[in-house]
Scaffold this active site. Structure first.
Site, PDB file in Angstrom:
ATOM      1  N   ALA A   1       0.230   4.873  16.673  1.00 11.35           N
ATOM      2  CA  ALA A   1       1.130   5.366  15.617  1.00 11.35           C
ATOM      3  C   ALA A   1       0.758   6.788  15.178  1.00 11.35           C
ATOM      4  CB  ALA A   1       1.113   4.418  14.425  1.00 11.35           C
ATOM      5  N   PHE A   2      -0.518   7.088  15.233  1.00 11.26           N
ATOM      6  CA  PHE A   2      -0.987   8.404  14.765  1.00 11.26           C
ATOM      7  C   PHE A   2      -0.614   9.532  15.727  1.00 11.26           C
ATOM      8  CE2 PHE A   2      -4.084   6.845  17.726  1.00 11.26           C
ATOM      9  CZ  PHE A   2      -4.491   7.970  18.416  1.00 11.26           C
TER      10      PHE A   2
ATOM     11  N   GLY B   1       0.365   4.498  -0.449  1.00 15.10           N
ATOM     12  CA  GLY B   1      -0.382   5.765  -0.446  1.00 15.10           C
ATOM     13  C   GLY B   1       0.436   6.813   0.282  1.00 15.10           C
TER      14      GLY B   1
ATOM     15  N   GLY C   1       0.838  -1.204   0.000  1.00 18.63           N
ATOM     16  CA  GLY C   1       0.000   0.000   0.000  1.00 18.63           C
ATOM     17  C   GLY C   1       0.866   1.244   0.000  1.00 18.63           C
TER      18      GLY C   1
ATOM     19  N   ASP D   1       1.269  -2.485  -4.683  1.00 15.92           N
ATOM     20  CA  ASP D   1       0.023  -1.720  -4.625  1.00 15.92           C
ATOM     21  C   ASP D   1      -0.622  -1.832  -5.998  1.00 15.92           C
ATOM     22  OD1 ASP D   1      -2.008   0.269  -4.613  1.00 15.92           O
ATOM     23  OD2 ASP D   1      -0.903   1.458  -3.140  1.00 15.92           O
TER      24      ASP D   1
ATOM     25  N   ILE E   1       0.955   7.273   3.640  1.00  8.21           N
ATOM     26  CA  ILE E   1       1.847   6.766   4.695  1.00  8.21           C
ATOM     27  C   ILE E   1       2.886   5.809   4.094  1.00  8.21           C
ATOM     28  CG2 ILE E   1       1.944   5.393   6.816  1.00  8.21           C
ATOM     29  CD1 ILE E   1      -0.937   6.511   7.416  1.00  8.21           C
TER      30      ILE E   1
ATOM     31  N   LEU F   1      -8.244  -1.059   5.516  1.00  3.80           N
ATOM     32  CA  LEU F   1      -8.988  -2.292   5.799  1.00  3.80           C
ATOM     33  C   LEU F   1     -10.303  -2.230   5.044  1.00  3.80           C
ATOM     34  CD1 LEU F   1      -9.529  -4.929   7.419  1.00  3.80           C
ATOM     35  CD2 LEU F   1     -10.510  -3.493   9.212  1.00  3.80           C
TER      36      LEU F   1
ATOM     37  N   GLU G   1      -8.363  -5.536  18.910  1.00  2.00           N
ATOM     38  CA  GLU G   1      -7.476  -4.908  19.884  1.00  2.00           C
ATOM     39  C   GLU G   1      -8.247  -4.393  21.096  1.00  2.00           C
ATOM     40  OE1 GLU G   1      -5.803  -2.382  16.921  1.00  2.00           O
ATOM     41  OE2 GLU G   1      -7.063  -0.670  17.399  1.00  2.00           O
TER      42      GLU G   1
ATOM     43  N   HIS H   1      -2.161   1.075  19.284  1.00  2.00           N
ATOM     44  CA  HIS H   1      -2.805   1.876  18.240  1.00  2.00           C
ATOM     45  C   HIS H   1      -2.451   3.351  18.484  1.00  2.00           C
ATOM     46  CE1 HIS H   1      -6.344   2.026  15.204  1.00  2.00           C
ATOM     47  NE2 HIS H   1      -5.489   3.019  14.978  1.00  2.00           N
TER      48      HIS H   1
HETATM   49  P1  NAI Z   1      -3.951   6.057   1.429  1.00  3.99           P
HETATM   50  O1  NAI Z   1      -5.360   5.920   0.983  1.00  3.99           O
HETATM   51  O2  NAI Z   1      -3.185   7.284   1.085  1.00  3.99           O
HETATM   52  O3  NAI Z   1      -3.108   4.790   0.916  1.00  3.99           O
HETATM   53  C1  NAI Z   1      -3.581   3.479   0.927  1.00  3.99           C
HETATM   54  C2  NAI Z   1      -2.920   2.746  -0.214  1.00  3.99           C
HETATM   55  O4  NAI Z   1      -3.253   1.358  -0.109  1.00  3.99           O
HETATM   56  C3  NAI Z   1      -3.395   3.226  -1.600  1.00  3.99           C
HETATM   57  O5  NAI Z   1      -2.304   3.580  -2.408  1.00  3.99           O
HETATM   58  C4  NAI Z   1      -4.143   2.014  -2.146  1.00  3.99           C
HETATM   59  O6  NAI Z   1      -4.006   1.901  -3.553  1.00  3.99           O
HETATM   60  C5  NAI Z   1      -3.442   0.883  -1.434  1.00  3.99           C
HETATM   61  N1  NAI Z   1      -4.175  -0.374  -1.439  1.00  3.99           N
HETATM   62  C6  NAI Z   1      -5.512  -0.552  -1.418  1.00  3.99           C
HETATM   63  N2  NAI Z   1      -5.796  -1.868  -1.464  1.00  3.99           N
HETATM   64  C7  NAI Z   1      -4.618  -2.522  -1.524  1.00  3.99           C
HETATM   65  C8  NAI Z   1      -4.265  -3.887  -1.610  1.00  3.99           C
HETATM   66  N3  NAI Z   1      -5.188  -4.850  -1.647  1.00  3.99           N
HETATM   67  N4  NAI Z   1      -2.956  -4.218  -1.655  1.00  3.99           N
HETATM   68  C9  NAI Z   1      -2.002  -3.251  -1.643  1.00  3.99           C
HETATM   69  N5  NAI Z   1      -2.283  -1.923  -1.582  1.00  3.99           N
HETATM   70  C10 NAI Z   1      -3.576  -1.570  -1.504  1.00  3.99           C
HETATM   71  O7  NAI Z   1      -3.990   5.846   3.020  1.00  3.99           O
HETATM   72  P2  NAI Z   1      -2.912   6.327   4.082  1.00  3.99           P
HETATM   73  O8  NAI Z   1      -3.192   7.704   4.508  1.00  3.99           O
HETATM   74  O9  NAI Z   1      -1.568   5.999   3.572  1.00  3.99           O
HETATM   75  O10 NAI Z   1      -3.280   5.363   5.305  1.00  3.99           O
HETATM   76  C11 NAI Z   1      -3.115   3.948   5.213  1.00  3.99           C
HETATM   77  C12 NAI Z   1      -3.827   3.259   6.360  1.00  3.99           C
HETATM   78  O11 NAI Z   1      -3.128   3.539   7.568  1.00  3.99           O
HETATM   79  C13 NAI Z   1      -5.246   3.778   6.611  1.00  3.99           C
HETATM   80  O12 NAI Z   1      -6.201   3.120   5.850  1.00  3.99           O
HETATM   81  C14 NAI Z   1      -5.464   3.547   8.080  1.00  3.99           C
HETATM   82  O13 NAI Z   1      -6.204   2.353   8.272  1.00  3.99           O
HETATM   83  C15 NAI Z   1      -4.057   3.364   8.644  1.00  3.99           C
HETATM   84  N6  NAI Z   1      -3.759   4.347   9.687  1.00  3.99           N
HETATM   85  C16 NAI Z   1      -3.366   3.892  10.912  1.00  3.99           C
HETATM   86  C17 NAI Z   1      -3.071   4.771  11.921  1.00  3.99           C
HETATM   87  C18 NAI Z   1      -2.547   4.307  13.231  1.00  3.99           C
HETATM   88  O14 NAI Z   1      -2.572   5.063  14.195  1.00  3.99           O
HETATM   89  N7  NAI Z   1      -2.040   3.089  13.346  1.00  3.99           N
HETATM   90  C19 NAI Z   1      -3.275   6.214  11.747  1.00  3.99           C
HETATM   91  C20 NAI Z   1      -3.598   6.594  10.395  1.00  3.99           C
HETATM   92  C21 NAI Z   1      -3.874   5.690   9.420  1.00  3.99           C
END
Ligand code: NAI
Length: 329
Positions: A295-296, A163, A161, A184, A165, A219, A275, A293
């Site tokens: 990381a943010f 994106g 993924g 991705d 992050i 997810l 969790e 949880h």
């Molecule tokens: P984003 O939407 O910018 O990037 C997600 C990427 O995953 C996209 O490039 C998408 O094409 C890709 N993707 C979708 N399905 C896929 C698959 N089956 N296989 C491989 N890649 C796939 O999202 P961003 O901002 O990068 O955030 C990513 C995730 O991080 C969020 O969905 C959220 O769940 C998680 N997160 C966790 C936090 C924490 O505190 N642990 C805080 C913020 C976000």
């Protein structure tokens, strides 16, 4: 006498008195100003939604309160749901769309923090910080884990993924000297060239070559249990798995069993299915590092997130165009 117009209400709904939210909604109230009455509520589940929440004009939701069709059907004035965070898997966005209610998120407040956290979890494993710390604290000095310590420039950092992050993590891993490869399926050809990293055209190809696998996809139905027994078996026995995305992307039972059996060398999990961890036995899983949880989390990120959510709530009560709508309205 004309009926007095009711002042819009914004509900800030938290699932527990979480340290992250600082209880109360002073920052939100300050951002929204006179445009609405802002109130803070605790509701662990939607069954706890009070009539005041159900009557609100805008609802800001902290991370764990799930909103389904059941409560959406009872909302009388709601003009927007705002997920105070990136992931919006806790809200039935299709049900909200059917009722004409936009769902918004705050996609970028923690991009740097989550990438930093993923790197921290990966580096703690690769440099064996916790076993070395335990050894030092027990007044030992034998470097029991020395066979596990490797030069970063010989290792491959795999990103699932790419994106916001994932890209931030790729740039950090690259700067540390790792060879970086991503998978991705949704990014255009040439993305790897733009960033000067490698690309794996399937998850299995990435899993087979990576020394660190770091998950950064959302997810959803497609990514639920993306990593389970079969995928863990494809990883190198010396590899580490890092998850800062969402717990449900990894099958918890499978990863804990893989750690006990030595199928992989370790895991750094900020997020875990169902969790927090449920038993001492789970917490004692060998080579597992877990964070809460978190990381943010950063002081600066929290202020940015809450201010952005409040700004969107204000847009909604003032009938202005909304930022960050995720359900197509
Ligand atoms: P984003 O939407 O910018 O990037 C997600 C990427 O995953 C996209 O490039 C998408 O094409 C890709 N993707 C979708 N399905 C896929 C698959 N089956 N296989 C491989 N890649 C796939 O999202 P961003 O901002 O990068 O955030 C990513 C995730 O991080 C969020 O969905 C959220 O769940 C998680 N997160 C966790 C936090 C924490 O505190 N642990 C805080 C913020 C976000």
């Amino acid at each position: 006498m004309p009926a007095r117009k009711r002042k819009p209400h914004v509900a800030v709904v938290d699932w527990e008195p979480a340290p992250a939210s600082n209880s109360g909604a002073e920052l939100e109230a300050k951002t929204i100003g006179k445009a609405a009455v802002v109130k803070y509520y605790l509701a662990a589940t939607e069954a706890d939604f009070t009539p005041a929440i159900l009557r609100s004009d805008a609802i800001i939701l902290w991370q764990n309160t799930t909103v389904t069709e059941v409560s959406i059907a009872k909302m009388t004035n709601c003009r927007v749901f705002i997920r105070n965070g990136v992931g919006y898997d806790t809200v039935d966005i299709a049900a909200a769309a059917r009722r004409g209610i936009p769902v918004c998120n705050v996609p970028d407040y923690g991009t740097e923090e989550v990438a930093d956290h993923a790197i921290a979890l990966a580096m703690a494993q690769v440099r064996q910080l916790f076993p070395l710390h335990r050894e030092a604290m027990s007044l030992g000095w034998k470097l029991h884990v020395k066979e596990k310590l490797r030069r970063l420039s010989t290792l491959t950092f795999g990103i699932v993924g790419l994106g916001r992050i994932g890209t931030a993590c790729a740039l950090r891993a690259k700067a540390l000297g790792f060879r970086v490869v991503f998978h991705d399926p949704y990014l255009p050809s040439g993305t790897h060239k733009a960033l000067g990293i490698g690309r794996a055209d399937s998850l299995s190809k990435l899993l087979k070559q990576a020394d660190v696998v770091s998950l950064h996809c959302p997810l959803n139905a497609e990514t639920h249990y993306l990593i389970a027994e079969k995928e863990l078996a494809l990883m190198k026995p010396t590899a580490y798995l890092v998850n800062t995305a969402r717990g449900g992307v990894i099958k918890k039972k499978a990863v804990l069993a893989a750690l006990r059996k030595g199928v992989i060398a370790g895991a750094g999990l900020d997020v875990i299915e169902d969790e927090p961890l449920k038993t001492k036995a789970e917490a004692r899983t060998p080579n597992l590092i877990a964070t809460c949880h978190a990381a943010f989390c950063s002081v600066e990120g929290m202020i940015e997130m809450r201010t952005t959510s409040a700004r969107i709530a204000k847009q909604a009560v003032l009938d202005q165009p909304l930022d960050n709508v995720v359900n197509g309205l």
